[in-house]
Write a protein that holds these residues in place. Sequence first.
Motif, PDB file in Angstrom:
ATOM      1  N   ASN A 281      -3.701  -0.578  12.754  1.00 12.72           N
ATOM      2  CA  ASN A 281      -3.084  -1.201  11.587  1.00 12.72           C
ATOM      3  C   ASN A 281      -2.505  -0.097  10.706  1.00 12.72           C
TER       4      ASN A 281
ATOM      5  N   ALA B 178      -3.499   4.762  13.801  1.00 13.92           N
ATOM      6  CA  ALA B 178      -4.335   3.587  13.608  1.00 13.92           C
ATOM      7  C   ALA B 178      -3.670   2.341  14.187  1.00 13.92           C
TER       8      ALA B 178
ATOM      9  N   LYS C 103       0.856  -1.186   0.000  1.00 16.37           N
ATOM     10  CA  LYS C 103       0.000   0.000   0.000  1.00 16.37           C
ATOM     11  C   LYS C 103       0.893   1.238   0.000  1.00 16.37           C
TER      12      LYS C 103
ATOM     13  N   GLU D  81      -3.987   1.128   7.466  1.00 12.84           N
ATOM     14  CA  GLU D  81      -5.214   1.910   7.550  1.00 12.84           C
ATOM     15  C   GLU D  81      -4.895   3.261   8.201  1.00 12.84           C
TER      16      GLU D  81
END
Length: 321
Positions: free
Chosen positions: A114, A112, A57, A117
């Motif tokens: 995670n 966050a 990501k 995210e």
Amino acid sequence: MPTNGEYINPVVEQRADPWVYKHSDGYYYFTASVPEYDRIEVRRSATIQGLKDAIPKTVWRKYDTGPLSANIWAPEIHYIRGKWYIYFAAARTSETKDGLFDHRMYVLENEAENPLEGDWVEKGQVVTRWESFALDATVFEHRGELYYVWAQKDPDIEGNSNLYISKMSDPCTLTGEQTMISTPEYPWEIIGFRVNEGPAVLKRNGRIFISYSASATDFNYCMGLLTADESADLLDPAVWRKSPEPVFQTNEESGQFGPGHNSFTVSEDGRDVIVYHARNYKEITGDPLYDPNRHTRAQVFGWNEDGTPHFGVPVKDGVPR
């Protein structure tokens, strides 16, 4: 097929300066320099080998102009006091070759649970004693204190970069004394460039070890090691002892060239692992920085009788080790 604690290299192709962090959630989190030097990616996997196929990501991209617009290098992801941080270096776009070495160090923060995210927030530049070429920051905690270790050019010292250490008042801010703990001095540290960079911290056996990389980023690139007693004043340069020889270097027999810029983690079965990049060929056309084939590799390492790490040699590609 590899078993726990065995890996088939390369783990991730075309990812240099690899950083692997195993979090308390059991996942391995990975980031590294991408060949385009234009963004920061994060991926995660339940296994180190699984990072190869994990979907990355993109969490941050460079700007078109200004101080964060070129050569995004060597990101590291850390979890510090309940938040995620990514430390990285960036330069400004320049029409001249000098712009290549105009890096400063920066921080991103994410609250966050995670890090794939939530929002990554720019926390700005990590300010040091000089406004000069600076990169490759890493962070570690010891006895309740947060420490920052990085590479930087001192305008008054010949060479490209030395290693420094400082305490931090928070994960984005240095405080107090900034100490040089290593400068390129041995013949193997000054081939092509006078470089000490890419520090990584390993705490074992009552000592603190800092691995680092030296010389140009071709087949001469190699790793050195600094050692200090865990009870010492880490800001005192006299407590750091440098290995007089490289501790990890090119091995023509195994076909691995220029290993370095490593991180440390633990295997699925709890053994110590070194993660590093290397090429599988010696001769490079053009500037090594723009050859994309520094691949991420991982291997378990052991310990010498005197309590120092024994990294061995970089292992062959394609063989479970």
